[in-house]
Scaffold this active site. Structure first.
Site, PDB file in Angstrom:
ATOM      1  N   PHE A 178       1.984 -13.998   1.630  1.00  0.00           N
ATOM      2  CA  PHE A 178       1.948 -14.465   0.241  1.00  0.00           C
ATOM      3  C   PHE A 178       3.284 -14.168  -0.433  1.00  0.00           C
ATOM      4  CE2 PHE A 178      -2.467 -13.245   1.202  1.00  0.00           C
ATOM      5  CZ  PHE A 178      -3.174 -14.358   0.778  1.00  0.00           C
ATOM      6  N   ASP A 179       3.767 -15.123  -1.221  1.00  0.00           N
ATOM      7  CA  ASP A 179       4.836 -14.850  -2.177  1.00  0.00           C
ATOM      8  C   ASP A 179       4.189 -14.109  -3.347  1.00  0.00           C
ATOM      9  OD1 ASP A 179       7.192 -14.994  -3.749  1.00  0.00           O
ATOM     10  OD2 ASP A 179       6.543 -16.892  -4.626  1.00  0.00           O
ATOM     11  N   GLY A 180       5.013 -13.506  -4.204  1.00  0.00           N
ATOM     12  CA  GLY A 180       4.473 -12.747  -5.337  1.00  0.00           C
ATOM     13  C   GLY A 180       4.259 -13.592  -6.578  1.00  0.00           C
ATOM     14  N   PHE A 291       2.413 -18.852   1.960  1.00  0.00           N
ATOM     15  CA  PHE A 291       2.201 -19.473   0.652  1.00  0.00           C
ATOM     16  C   PHE A 291       3.363 -19.122  -0.280  1.00  0.00           C
ATOM     17  CE2 PHE A 291      -2.183 -18.746   2.241  1.00  0.00           C
ATOM     18  CZ  PHE A 291      -2.693 -20.030   2.132  1.00  0.00           C
ATOM     19  N   ASP A 293       5.632 -20.671  -4.062  1.00  0.00           N
ATOM     20  CA  ASP A 293       5.718 -21.699  -5.113  1.00  0.00           C
ATOM     21  C   ASP A 293       7.091 -22.351  -5.145  1.00  0.00           C
ATOM     22  OD1 ASP A 293       7.033 -20.323  -8.062  1.00  0.00           O
ATOM     23  OD2 ASP A 293       6.861 -19.218  -6.185  1.00  0.00           O
TER      24      ASP A 293
END
Length: 312
Positions: A178-180, A291, A293
């Site tokens: 995961f990105d933050g 993942f 954004d």
């Protein structure tokens, strides 16, 4: 109103209880490589596409981007049931498709060919198939259609856009990265960064250090995944989760770590990249899905063969 959804139950797979399972919905173009067929659909229309799929219904489709992720999820189920055959908290996979049941036979046959444990195939004739996600208890939705993903996120379902690519991810254990900010966490610090620059963002984080960051679009899914992760000890777990964030560890990492602690979300490893490219770290982790954004991060991941999903 006429029934717009036709569900085919896969009798080869033991059906899960949606009230206890972690339900993942994938579209056909996320799990299989249907790029040629999709091109045919766009150029020649639905009838020609249906004819083609029916004529090739016994020819398995090649794996798509989310294929290895689904295989790894199956492996976790196997490990859970080995330790507790009565366990009901399992992953449950369903396919959500805009195909008709007639053209969808190739999808079903392909899943069976590869031994994919997909419990249901939902064929939806409505343009917005995401309206059925909540009724199926879906916790994560993966699609190759941006509108679908945006609709799902608006409905409060964790969702991401999958880009078609060649994927060589090893099968075990399940590794999720995961990105933050704007993925696990809200984009509040990103907004401060846009308005006040890095110094402003650092000052904001220092001032807010004791207050957990707001929830991002994939927090709910990550929490469910963390719950399943707790079934196993640190050693030999079939699930590994990672945080790979552009935040720097010295100034902006503390709040991220404290937020994860406040949520009770277990993360196996965290990488604070301080703006450096994520590709090399991802190439080392070899996740089944990443993942983020940021489209530049997605492109960097794809360039090293990492299956990626964009959270718009």
């Amino acid at each position: 109103m006429a029934e717009l959804e036709s569900t085919v139950i896969n009798t080869d797979v033991k059906q899960k209880d949606p009230s206890t399972a972690l339900v993942i919905a994938v579209t056909t173009r996320a799990i299989f490589n249907l790029e040629e067929e999709h091109k045919l659909y766009l150029e020649k229309g639905k009838e020609e596409y249906t004819r083609h799929q029916q004529a090739n219904q016994d020819k398995p489709l090649p794996p798509g981007t989310a294929f290895a992720f689904i295989q790894a999820v199956q492996y976790v189920n196997k490990k859970i049931l080995e330790s507790n055959p009565a366990e009901r908290e399992l992953f449950d996979i369903l396919v959500l498709s805009n195909n008709s049941p007639e053209s969808g036979m190739r999808i079903i046959n392909s899943a069976k060919h590869y031994g994919l444990e997909i419990s249901k195939f939902c064929f939806v004739s409505d343009e917005d198939s995401t309206q059925y996600l909540k009724s199926h208890g879906v916790k994560l939705f993966l699609s190759a259609d941006r509108t679908d993903v945006c609709n799902a996120l608006q409905r409060g379902v964790s969702a991401a856009l999958v880009f078609q690519q060649e994927v060589q991810a090893p099968s075990t254990p399940l590794r999720v990265v995961f990105d933050g900010d704007a993925v696990l966490f809200s984009d509040e610090t990103d907004q401060v960064f846009q308005e006040q620059g890095l110094e402003g963002a650092v000052q904001y984080e220092r001032a807010m250090e004791a207050i957990p960051i707001g929830e991002g679009p994939l927090k709910a899914f990550a929490m469910h995944l963390g719950q399943m992760r707790r079934k196993f000890g640190q050693e030999g777990s079939p699930i590994r989760t990672y945080l790979v964030t552009a935040r720097g560890g010295r100034h902006m990492g503390t709040r991220a770590v404290l937020t994860l602690r406040a949520w009770g979300l277990p993360i196996d490893e965290a990488f604070f990249m301080d703006g450096a490219p994520k590709g090399p770290v991802l190439a080392h982790i070899q996740p089944h899905i990443f993942f983020d954004d940021g489209l530049h991060n997605i492109q960097g991941a794809q360039s090293v063969g990492v299956p990626s999903a964009w959270v718009p």
